[in-house]
Scaffold this motif. Structure first.
Motif, PDB file in Angstrom:
ATOM      1  N   LEU A 157      64.288  23.971  73.635  1.00  0.00           N
ATOM      2  CA  LEU A 157      65.660  24.990  73.980  1.00  0.00           C
ATOM      3  C   LEU A 157      66.232  25.214  73.087  1.00  0.00           C
ATOM      4  O   LEU A 157      67.082  26.219  73.485  1.00  0.00           O
ATOM      5  N   LEU A 158      66.317  24.731  71.854  1.00  0.00           N
ATOM      6  CA  LEU A 158      66.582  25.406  70.101  1.00  0.00           C
ATOM      7  C   LEU A 158      66.610  26.643  69.692  1.00  0.00           C
ATOM      8  O   LEU A 158      67.769  27.304  69.565  1.00  0.00           O
ATOM      9  N   SER A 159      64.940  26.566  70.493  1.00  0.00           N
ATOM     10  CA  SER A 159      64.728  28.015  69.676  1.00  0.00           C
ATOM     11  C   SER A 159      65.599  29.584  70.956  1.00  0.00           C
ATOM     12  O   SER A 159      66.542  30.112  70.572  1.00  0.00           O
ATOM     13  N   GLY A 160      65.455  28.711  72.007  1.00  0.00           N
ATOM     14  CA  GLY A 160      66.056  30.339  72.882  1.00  0.00           C
ATOM     15  C   GLY A 160      67.677  29.863  73.275  1.00  0.00           C
ATOM     16  O   GLY A 160      67.973  31.013  73.167  1.00  0.00           O
ATOM     17  N   ALA A 161      67.889  28.862  72.702  1.00  0.00           N
ATOM     18  CA  ALA A 161      69.658  29.523  72.703  1.00  0.00           C
ATOM     19  C   ALA A 161      70.081  30.195  70.839  1.00  0.00           C
ATOM     20  O   ALA A 161      70.748  30.857  70.966  1.00  0.00           O
ATOM     21  N   MET A 162      69.106  29.909  70.255  1.00  0.00           N
ATOM     22  CA  MET A 162      69.232  30.484  68.396  1.00  0.00           C
ATOM     23  C   MET A 162      68.842  32.484  69.102  1.00  0.00           C
ATOM     24  O   MET A 162      69.542  33.191  68.478  1.00  0.00           O
ATOM     25  N   ASN A 163      68.374  31.983  69.909  1.00  0.00           N
ATOM     26  CA  ASN A 163      68.221  33.532  69.634  1.00  0.00           C
ATOM     27  C   ASN A 163      69.170  34.208  70.185  1.00  0.00           C
ATOM     28  O   ASN A 163      69.128  35.222  70.187  1.00  0.00           O
ATOM     29  N   GLU A 164      69.612  34.200  71.678  1.00  0.00           N
ATOM     30  CA  GLU A 164      70.713  34.647  72.777  1.00  0.00           C
ATOM     31  C   GLU A 164      71.546  34.553  72.042  1.00  0.00           C
ATOM     32  O   GLU A 164      72.441  35.541  71.743  1.00  0.00           O
ATOM     33  N   ALA A 165      71.912  33.566  70.418  1.00  0.00           N
ATOM     34  CA  ALA A 165      73.141  33.369  69.758  1.00  0.00           C
ATOM     35  C   ALA A 165      73.205  34.800  68.817  1.00  0.00           C
ATOM     36  O   ALA A 165      73.774  35.586  68.629  1.00  0.00           O
ATOM     37  N   ALA A 166      71.237  35.184  68.440  1.00  0.00           N
ATOM     38  CA  ALA A 166      71.118  35.896  66.976  1.00  0.00           C
ATOM     39  C   ALA A 166      71.749  36.960  67.930  1.00  0.00           C
ATOM     40  O   ALA A 166      72.560  38.027  66.883  1.00  0.00           O
ATOM     41  N   LEU A 167      71.371  37.567  69.464  1.00  0.00           N
ATOM     42  CA  LEU A 167      71.259  38.769  69.599  1.00  0.00           C
ATOM     43  C   LEU A 167      72.849  39.193  70.064  1.00  0.00           C
ATOM     44  O   LEU A 167      73.268  39.956  69.869  1.00  0.00           O
ATOM     45  N   TRP A 168      73.767  38.182  70.664  1.00  0.00           N
ATOM     46  CA  TRP A 168      75.272  37.565  70.142  1.00  0.00           C
ATOM     47  C   TRP A 168      75.858  38.451  68.815  1.00  0.00           C
ATOM     48  O   TRP A 168      76.088  39.272  69.411  1.00  0.00           O
ATOM     49  N   ILE A 169      75.587  37.735  68.302  1.00  0.00           N
ATOM     50  CA  ILE A 169      76.059  38.548  67.349  1.00  0.00           C
ATOM     51  C   ILE A 169      75.532  39.042  66.806  1.00  0.00           C
ATOM     52  O   ILE A 169      76.301  39.929  66.033  1.00  0.00           O
ATOM     53  N   ALA A 170      74.221  39.906  66.682  1.00  0.00           N
ATOM     54  CA  ALA A 170      73.873  41.213  66.468  1.00  0.00           C
ATOM     55  C   ALA A 170      74.649  42.502  67.590  1.00  0.00           C
ATOM     56  O   ALA A 170      74.950  43.734  67.145  1.00  0.00           O
ATOM     57  N   ARG A 171      74.797  41.556  68.562  1.00  0.00           N
ATOM     58  CA  ARG A 171      76.063  42.940  69.820  1.00  0.00           C
ATOM     59  C   ARG A 171      77.662  42.644  69.466  1.00  0.00           C
ATOM     60  O   ARG A 171      78.282  43.154  69.922  1.00  0.00           O
ATOM     61  N   GLY A 172      77.844  42.391  67.722  1.00  0.00           N
ATOM     62  CA  GLY A 172      78.996  41.646  68.120  1.00  0.00           C
ATOM     63  C   GLY A 172      79.752  40.905  68.162  1.00  0.00           C
ATOM     64  O   GLY A 172      81.120  40.622  67.702  1.00  0.00           O
ATOM     65  N   GLY A 173      78.635  39.496  68.064  1.00  0.00           N
ATOM     66  CA  GLY A 173      79.716  38.663  69.046  1.00  0.00           C
ATOM     67  C   GLY A 173      80.248  37.900  67.285  1.00  0.00           C
ATOM     68  O   GLY A 173      79.992  38.473  65.632  1.00  0.00           O
ATOM     69  N   ASP A 174      81.469  37.244  67.248  1.00  0.00           N
ATOM     70  CA  ASP A 174      81.511  35.848  65.381  1.00  0.00           C
ATOM     71  C   ASP A 174      80.289  35.602  65.670  1.00  0.00           C
ATOM     72  O   ASP A 174      80.071  34.248  66.235  1.00  0.00           O
ATOM     73  N   PRO A 175      80.550  35.641  64.234  1.00  0.00           N
ATOM     74  CA  PRO A 175      79.615  34.579  63.424  1.00  0.00           C
ATOM     75  C   PRO A 175      79.010  33.019  63.906  1.00  0.00           C
ATOM     76  O   PRO A 175      78.911  32.441  62.801  1.00  0.00           O
ATOM     77  N   ARG A 176      81.217  33.123  62.785  1.00  0.00           N
ATOM     78  CA  ARG A 176      81.351  31.419  62.253  1.00  0.00           C
ATOM     79  C   ARG A 176      82.309  31.466  63.455  1.00  0.00           C
ATOM     80  O   ARG A 176      81.388  29.314  64.175  1.00  0.00           O
ATOM     81  N   ALA A 177      82.111  31.875  64.463  1.00  0.00           N
ATOM     82  CA  ALA A 177      82.126  31.263  66.957  1.00  0.00           C
ATOM     83  C   ALA A 177      80.782  30.772  66.984  1.00  0.00           C
ATOM     84  O   ALA A 177      80.997  29.618  67.125  1.00  0.00           O
ATOM     85  N   ALA A 178      79.559  31.336  66.792  1.00  0.00           N
ATOM     86  CA  ALA A 178      78.499  30.803  66.906  1.00  0.00           C
ATOM     87  C   ALA A 178      77.896  29.449  66.213  1.00  0.00           C
ATOM     88  O   ALA A 178      77.305  28.727  66.392  1.00  0.00           O
ATOM     89  N   GLU A 179      78.640  29.520  64.880  1.00  0.00           N
ATOM     90  CA  GLU A 179      77.871  28.708  63.997  1.00  0.00           C
ATOM     91  C   GLU A 179      78.567  27.220  64.356  1.00  0.00           C
ATOM     92  O   GLU A 179      78.374  26.256  64.503  1.00  0.00           O
ATOM     93  N   GLN A 180      79.729  27.490  64.925  1.00  0.00           N
ATOM     94  CA  GLN A 180      80.589  26.301  65.530  1.00  0.00           C
ATOM     95  C   GLN A 180      80.090  25.816  66.581  1.00  0.00           C
ATOM     96  O   GLN A 180      79.779  24.700  66.989  1.00  0.00           O
ATOM     97  N   ALA A 181      79.843  26.737  67.766  1.00  0.00           N
ATOM     98  CA  ALA A 181      79.054  26.187  68.367  1.00  0.00           C
ATOM     99  C   ALA A 181      77.721  25.179  67.751  1.00  0.00           C
ATOM    100  O   ALA A 181      77.471  24.167  69.065  1.00  0.00           O
ATOM    101  N   LEU A 182      77.005  25.670  67.307  1.00  0.00           N
ATOM    102  CA  LEU A 182      75.722  25.532  67.056  1.00  0.00           C
ATOM    103  C   LEU A 182      75.690  24.069  66.239  1.00  0.00           C
ATOM    104  O   LEU A 182      75.237  23.072  66.528  1.00  0.00           O
ATOM    105  N   ASP A 183      76.585  23.927  65.576  1.00  0.00           N
ATOM    106  CA  ASP A 183      76.885  22.066  64.906  1.00  0.00           C
ATOM    107  C   ASP A 183      77.745  21.716  65.596  1.00  0.00           C
ATOM    108  O   ASP A 183      76.799  20.479  65.738  1.00  0.00           O
ATOM    109  N   ARG A 184      78.533  22.291  67.297  1.00  0.00           N
ATOM    110  CA  ARG A 184      78.387  20.960  68.055  1.00  0.00           C
ATOM    111  C   ARG A 184      77.723  20.869  69.130  1.00  0.00           C
ATOM    112  O   ARG A 184      77.594  19.211  69.653  1.00  0.00           O
TER     113      ARG A 184
END
Length: 193
Positions: A157-184
């Motif tokens: 579950l975590l691996s899948g979520a992180m793969n999707e978040a990394a792809l989202w970041i790669a497409r221009g998503g905010d890395p800090r927002a992804a880190e905050q979501a990951l921490d939560r």
């Protein structure tokens, strides 16, 4: 004489891998021609086929190399911390940050699942960064930081979520927002004290 040939073969393989990686990251698998990779690497098309059998074989080797490097990067960031929880957070953050790397984005996250197929891509992922994630979760369960639970589905579950978040970041998503979501997300997994 045999050493020189072995060194020459190794140098040819490295040159093909480097040029293949550059082109796969820049142009994507479907726009790369093996003969062009060979020419740019300064070797014959026959040498490319000798080392990798096909464009797919070269791509598979490049994916394996990039996966291995990513696994090492994740592990190195985790090992900078002594606390098991901080190791998990640092490793996960390092994985997310990899989404800004063009080779990781294009080769691992976009093309590899399609070109290699989901099962082969997952196997390569499990042998590198996903293995580190499962080991970290096992250690946290053993330490009581995470509630006692089966680690394999949690790791997936975590691996899948992180793969999707990394792809989202790669497409221009905010890395800090992804880190905050990951921490939560990770904080929600902690066992109550």
């Amino acid at each position: 004489m045999a050493v020189n040939r072995a060194e020459q073969r190794a140098a040819t393989r490295r040159a093909l891998l480097a040029e293949g990686r550059r082109r796969f990251a820049a142009d994507g698998y479907h726009h790369v021609v093996l003969a062009d990779v060979a020419r740019a690497a300064g070797v014959t098309k026959g040498a490319a086929y000798h080392h990798f059998d096909s464009k797919a074989g070269l791509f598979r080797a490049v994916v394996s190399e990039v996966q291995h490097e990513l696994g090492e990067r994740v592990a190195a960031e985790a090992e900078r911390h002594e606390d098991l929880w901080e190791q998990l957070r640092a490793g996960c953050r390092a994985f997310l940050a990899a989404g800004t790397d063009p080779a990781v984005r294009r080769i691992l996250l976009v093309d590899a699942p399609t070109v290699l197929g989901w099962d082969e891509w997952r196997t390569l992922d499990e042998e590198s960064s996903a293995r580190h994630l499962a080991e970290a979760l096992d250690a946290l369960v053993a330490a009581g930081t995470l509630a006692d639970q089966p680690v394999e589905p949690l790791a997936r579950l975590l691996s899948g979520a992180m793969n999707e978040a990394a792809l989202w970041i790669a497409r221009g998503g905010d890395p800090r927002a992804a880190e905050q979501a990951l921490d939560r997300l990770l904080a929600g997994l902690r066992a109550p004290t």
